[in-house]
Design a protein around this motif. Structure first.
Motif, PDB file in Angstrom:
ATOM      1  N   GLY A   9       0.784  -1.229   0.000  1.00 31.37           N
ATOM      2  CA  GLY A   9       0.000   0.000   0.000  1.00 31.37           C
ATOM      3  C   GLY A   9       0.814   1.276   0.000  1.00 31.37           C
ATOM      4  N   ASP A  10       2.131   1.174   0.225  1.00 35.69           N
ATOM      5  CA  ASP A  10       2.988   2.364   0.197  1.00 35.69           C
ATOM      6  C   ASP A  10       3.085   2.925  -1.220  1.00 35.69           C
ATOM      7  OD1 ASP A  10       3.445   1.954   2.869  1.00 35.69           O
ATOM      8  OD2 ASP A  10       5.578   1.465   2.653  1.00 35.69           O
ATOM      9  N   TRP A  21      17.485  14.255  -8.909  1.00 35.72           N
ATOM     10  CA  TRP A  21      16.402  13.299  -8.694  1.00 35.72           C
ATOM     11  C   TRP A  21      16.360  12.855  -7.237  1.00 35.72           C
ATOM     12  CZ3 TRP A  21      12.850  12.407 -12.329  1.00 35.72           C
ATOM     13  CH2 TRP A  21      13.163  12.784 -13.628  1.00 35.72           C
ATOM     14  N   HIS A  22      15.136  12.670  -6.723  1.00 32.86           N
ATOM     15  CA  HIS A  22      14.894  12.239  -5.349  1.00 32.86           C
ATOM     16  C   HIS A  22      13.779  11.208  -5.336  1.00 32.86           C
ATOM     17  CE1 HIS A  22      17.138  15.738  -3.781  1.00 32.86           C
ATOM     18  NE2 HIS A  22      16.598  16.367  -4.814  1.00 32.86           N
ATOM     19  N   TRP A  23      13.677  10.457  -4.259  1.00 33.59           N
ATOM     20  CA  TRP A  23      12.550   9.548  -4.069  1.00 33.59           C
ATOM     21  C   TRP A  23      11.937   9.786  -2.693  1.00 33.59           C
ATOM     22  CZ3 TRP A  23      12.779   6.259   0.060  1.00 33.59           C
ATOM     23  CH2 TRP A  23      14.032   5.898   0.540  1.00 33.59           C
ATOM     24  N   ARG A  24      10.663   9.410  -2.583  1.00 32.57           N
ATOM     25  CA  ARG A  24       9.931   9.550  -1.316  1.00 32.57           C
ATOM     26  C   ARG A  24       8.964   8.373  -1.210  1.00 32.57           C
ATOM     27  NH1 ARG A  24       8.200  14.976  -1.292  1.00 32.57           N
ATOM     28  NH2 ARG A  24       6.885  14.447  -3.047  1.00 32.57           N
ATOM     29  N   ARG A  25       8.852   7.827  -0.013  1.00 30.11           N
ATOM     30  CA  ARG A  25       7.940   6.706   0.264  1.00 30.11           C
ATOM     31  C   ARG A  25       6.876   7.186   1.244  1.00 30.11           C
ATOM     32  NH1 ARG A  25      10.023   0.973   2.825  1.00 30.11           N
ATOM     33  NH2 ARG A  25       8.018  -0.122   2.754  1.00 30.11           N
ATOM     34  N   THR A  26       5.609   7.012   0.879  1.00 31.97           N
ATOM     35  CA  THR A  26       4.494   7.474   1.704  1.00 31.97           C
ATOM     36  C   THR A  26       3.620   6.285   2.080  1.00 31.97           C
ATOM     37  OG1 THR A  26       4.512   9.563   0.472  1.00 31.97           O
ATOM     38  CG2 THR A  26       2.573   9.107   1.818  1.00 31.97           C
ATOM     39  N   ASN A  49      18.703   3.444  -5.895  1.00 32.83           N
ATOM     40  CA  ASN A  49      18.773   3.700  -4.462  1.00 32.83           C
ATOM     41  C   ASN A  49      17.436   3.405  -3.798  1.00 32.83           C
ATOM     42  OD1 ASN A  49      18.411   5.962  -2.108  1.00 32.83           O
ATOM     43  ND2 ASN A  49      20.444   5.010  -2.112  1.00 32.83           N
ATOM     44  N   ALA A  50      16.335   3.789  -4.441  1.00 36.05           N
ATOM     45  CA  ALA A  50      15.010   3.502  -3.887  1.00 36.05           C
ATOM     46  C   ALA A  50      14.795   1.992  -3.788  1.00 36.05           C
ATOM     47  CB  ALA A  50      13.931   4.152  -4.747  1.00 36.05           C
ATOM     48  N   ARG A  51      15.242   1.248  -4.768  1.00 39.03           N
ATOM     49  CA  ARG A  51      15.119  -0.214  -4.729  1.00 39.03           C
ATOM     50  C   ARG A  51      15.942  -0.789  -3.575  1.00 39.03           C
ATOM     51  NH1 ARG A  51      11.951  -1.698  -8.600  1.00 39.03           N
ATOM     52  NH2 ARG A  51      12.000  -0.790 -10.670  1.00 39.03           N
ATOM     53  N   ARG A  52      17.133  -0.252  -3.331  1.00 33.97           N
ATOM     54  CA  ARG A  52      17.944  -0.714  -2.205  1.00 33.97           C
ATOM     55  C   ARG A  52      17.253  -0.416  -0.877  1.00 33.97           C
ATOM     56  NH1 ARG A  52      22.063   1.237  -5.536  1.00 33.97           N
ATOM     57  NH2 ARG A  52      22.204   3.211  -4.408  1.00 33.97           N
ATOM     58  N   ASN A  53      16.341   0.544  -0.887  1.00 32.66           N
ATOM     59  CA  ASN A  53      15.610   0.923   0.321  1.00 32.66           C
ATOM     60  C   ASN A  53      14.208   0.330   0.378  1.00 32.66           C
ATOM     61  OD1 ASN A  53      17.132   3.025   2.131  1.00 32.66           O
ATOM     62  ND2 ASN A  53      17.735   3.415   0.023  1.00 32.66           N
ATOM     63  N   GLY A  54      13.930  -0.653  -0.494  1.00 31.87           N
ATOM     64  CA  GLY A  54      12.685  -1.401  -0.379  1.00 31.87           C
ATOM     65  C   GLY A  54      11.661  -1.238  -1.486  1.00 31.87           C
ATOM     66  N   MET A  55      11.889  -0.390  -2.464  1.00 34.58           N
ATOM     67  CA  MET A  55      10.905  -0.204  -3.537  1.00 34.58           C
ATOM     68  C   MET A  55      10.863  -1.466  -4.403  1.00 34.58           C
ATOM     69  SD  MET A  55      10.483   2.806  -6.390  1.00 34.58           S
ATOM     70  CE  MET A  55      11.784   2.263  -7.484  1.00 34.58           C
TER      71      MET A  55
END
Length: 60
Positions: A9-10, A21-26, A49-55
């Protein structure tokens, strides 16, 4: 801005500000639960980087 929704659901957002470029998880409740700690010159580096952090979804 590119977004995708993970199976939990995130929502993940990939966006650009000031040429970087940046990423954000909500979370589903609207709270930001993660964000990039730096800007990336390449969109692909930001996504990696987002994938390394769980995307796990693919931003469109």
């Amino acid at each position: 801005m590119a977004t995708c929704k993970a199976s939990n659901g995130d929502t993940w957002e990939i966006y650009q500000t000031n040429g970087q470029w940046h990423w954000r998880r909500t979370a589903p409740n609207g709270n930001i639960v993660g964000a990039s700690t730096e800007g990336y010159h390449n969109r692909s580096d930001c996504i990696a980087n987002a994938r390394r952090n769980g995307m796990t979804c693919d931003p469109v």
